[in-house]
Design an enzyme around this catalytic site. Structure first.
Site, PDB file in Angstrom:
ATOM      1  N   HIS A   1       0.733  -1.330  -0.154  1.00 38.03           N
ATOM      2  CA  HIS A   1       0.082   0.196  -0.107  1.00 38.03           C
ATOM      3  C   HIS A   1       0.828   1.265  -0.005  1.00 38.03           C
ATOM      4  O   HIS A   1       0.457   2.357  -0.377  1.00 38.03           O
ATOM      5  CB  HIS A   1      -0.997   0.038   1.176  1.00 38.03           C
ATOM      6  CG  HIS A   1      -0.273   0.116   2.538  1.00 38.03           C
ATOM      7  ND1 HIS A   1      -0.097  -0.889   3.367  1.00 38.03           N
ATOM      8  CD2 HIS A   1      -0.008   1.181   3.072  1.00 38.03           C
ATOM      9  CE1 HIS A   1       0.537  -0.285   4.559  1.00 38.03           C
ATOM     10  NE2 HIS A   1       0.514   1.002   4.420  1.00 38.03           N
TER      11      HIS A   1
ATOM     12  N   ASP B   1       0.204  -7.651   1.283  1.00 31.77           N
ATOM     13  CA  ASP B   1       0.751  -6.401   1.551  1.00 31.77           C
ATOM     14  C   ASP B   1       2.203  -6.144   1.439  1.00 31.77           C
ATOM     15  O   ASP B   1       2.638  -5.400   2.294  1.00 31.77           O
ATOM     16  CB  ASP B   1       0.099  -5.799   2.895  1.00 31.77           C
ATOM     17  CG  ASP B   1       0.087  -4.312   2.940  1.00 31.77           C
ATOM     18  OD1 ASP B   1       0.000  -3.538   1.776  1.00 31.77           O
ATOM     19  OD2 ASP B   1       0.166  -3.624   3.691  1.00 31.77           O
TER      20      ASP B   1
ATOM     21  N   SER C   1       4.560   2.286   7.790  1.00 27.22           N
ATOM     22  CA  SER C   1       4.383   1.225   7.088  1.00 27.22           C
ATOM     23  C   SER C   1       5.443   0.818   6.166  1.00 27.22           C
ATOM     24  O   SER C   1       6.110   1.570   5.612  1.00 27.22           O
ATOM     25  CB  SER C   1       3.091   1.428   5.996  1.00 27.22           C
ATOM     26  OG  SER C   1       2.037   1.520   6.735  1.00 27.22           O
TER      27      SER C   1
END
Length: 446
Positions: A147, A177, A264
């Protein structure tokens, strides 16, 4: 396998958006959750559990390769070989050893605002997303979250010394992911990669982690470069909901080390300096860290990243069913013993592996029993229930996570798997040939 989960709590991606927000950011589990100097509250996403990727799925109760060149090969990553109390000097030394291997990733995404129309067309603008990553090998491969780079072909990578280089997106896997990018040098035509520039972080063995073990997270929360936070492993084996096609990520590591937007793709490290997870998401009702963070386990990284480097994609095993774990309440409704366990199959994807093997979901069982005119409601209910998966290749199944994890860790497309089922009291063994999951776009269209 797939599972969709909904709950009153909201899962937020630890990604950071700089500039304009893309519509209802943070409304889904894996969309950016904040803009620079702005925290966007996430909408609460309820949980539903499905397994097997049948598209839409049936709403249920919330019960729900190749080794990496950076792998350390250490067999003993248990906390018993570490100090029970980690001193400040240990943390300082760990950070100094790892900081040069953690990077900030900046990608640009196009945003369409359908609420503003200019000359008949929606207003388009660009926003920059900030995330983190870590050096995987001496060839300049960097691991991050899907993402963070989704929709981008080229991103900028900034090292701790402040130097920034372009990097191309080599491969992405929306289902786990995970993504891999590669530093290309000062321009697209040069390849200035040098062994001195890249210092890979070793991959640890996430299967050896224990609850209570000390870990640290390094990344770029809110754009604050190379920030380290510390905590412990709060729990293991979590099933993390993923909006991509309704599949979830199994065996996720839960930690209380602070993870915020911008973290992230950064590493979760044990006290040996080994990567044991890739920081991915948090659970929060406000958008701020609330003590519950999640990281994709390093064992998953070892399995998927080599394929992303070689082929740009990873083929996940797929059965094509939707179902749920049988809890005590469901067991009572089905006339089963309280601790019966197993996975009740609610639906089967037509033409999928499970369908070809002869597995029946509740929908098909209900259709076959619709002509019954018996007055015994309990008996009719049992006739209409779907198959119950009790074991997979001889491994006992108590929850749907058992099926998902077994497929992910032990099977590939083309492999055969034996499903031991309970069909209205009859014990059957069905053999299915596992297929590759449909891509996320195809899955959403089904």
């Amino acid at each position: 396998m797939a599972i969709i989960t909904r709950s009153a709590m909201a899962l937020l991606v630890a990604g950071l958006v700089v500039g304009s927000l893309a519509g209802a950011a943070a409304a889904m589990a894996y969309l950016p959750a904040a803009a620079a100097n702005t925290t966007t509250a996430s909408s609460a996403a309820q949980q539903k559990a499905t397994a097997g990727g049948g598209g839409g799925g049936t709403e249920l109760k919330p019960e729900h390769s190749v080794s990496s060149p950076a792998a350390s090969g250490s067999a003993d990553s248990s906390p018993s070989s570490q100090q029970h109390f980690v001193s400040n000097s240990d943390l300082v030394g760990l950070f100094k050893k790892a900081e040069g291997s953690v990077v900030q990733i900046t990608s640009t995404a196009s945003v369409v605002n359908n609420n503003i129309i200019i000359n008949g067309s929606p207003l388009q603008s660009e926003s920059k997303r900030l995330g983190s990553g870590f050096v995987y090998d001496a060839e300049g491969h960097i691991v991050t979250n899907n993402h963070v780079v989704d929709g981008a072909k080229v991103v900028d990578v900034t090292f701790v010394d402040g130097n920034t280089y372009p990097a191309k997106v080599l491969g992405r896997d929306a289902y786990s992911d995970l993504a891999v990018i590669q530093v290309t040098g000062d321009d697209d035509n040069s390849n200035n990669n040098s062994a001195e520039r890249f210092s890979p972080l070793p991959l640890g063995n996430s299967s050896m982690l224990q609850v209570g073990e000390q870990v640290v997270a390094i990344g770029n929360p809110f754009g604050l470069s190379n920030t380290m936070t510390s905590g412990i492993v709060s729990q293991l084996g979590r099933l993390l909901p993923n909006g991509e096609g309704g599949f979830s990520i199994p065996n996720v590591v839960q930690t209380d080390a602070a993870i915020n937007p911008g973290n992230s793709g950064g590493p979760l490290l044990n006290m040996r300096g080994e990567v044991v997870g890739v920081n991915t998401a948090i659970t929060s009702s406000t958008g701020d860290f609330a003590g519950v963070g999640f990281a994709v386990p390093s064992d998953t990284v070892k399995r998927i990243v080599p394929a992303l480097i070689a082929r740009g994609e990873y083929r996940h095993p797929w059965l094509g069913i939707a179902g749920a774990s049988i809890n005590s309440e469901m067991a009572a409704k089905l006339g089963l013993q309280r601790n019966h366990g197993g996975v009740l199959v609610s639906s089967v994807v037509p033409g999928g592996p499970a369908d070809k093997a002869g597995l029946l979901g509740s929908e098909a069982a209900a259709d076959s029993g619709s002509g019954s005119r018996g007055s015994d409601t309990g008996k009719q209910q049992q006739q209409q229930r779907g198959d119950i998966i009790m074991a997979i290749d001889g491994h006992k199944v108590k929850r749907i996570e058992d099926v998902i994890t077994y497929l992910e860790e032990h099977k590939s497309a083309g492999d055969k798997v034996t499903l031991s089922i309970d069909r209205n009291g009859r014990q059957l063994d069905l053999v299915a040939t596992v297929q590759a999951r449909p891509d996320p776009q195809q899955q959403q269209q089904q």
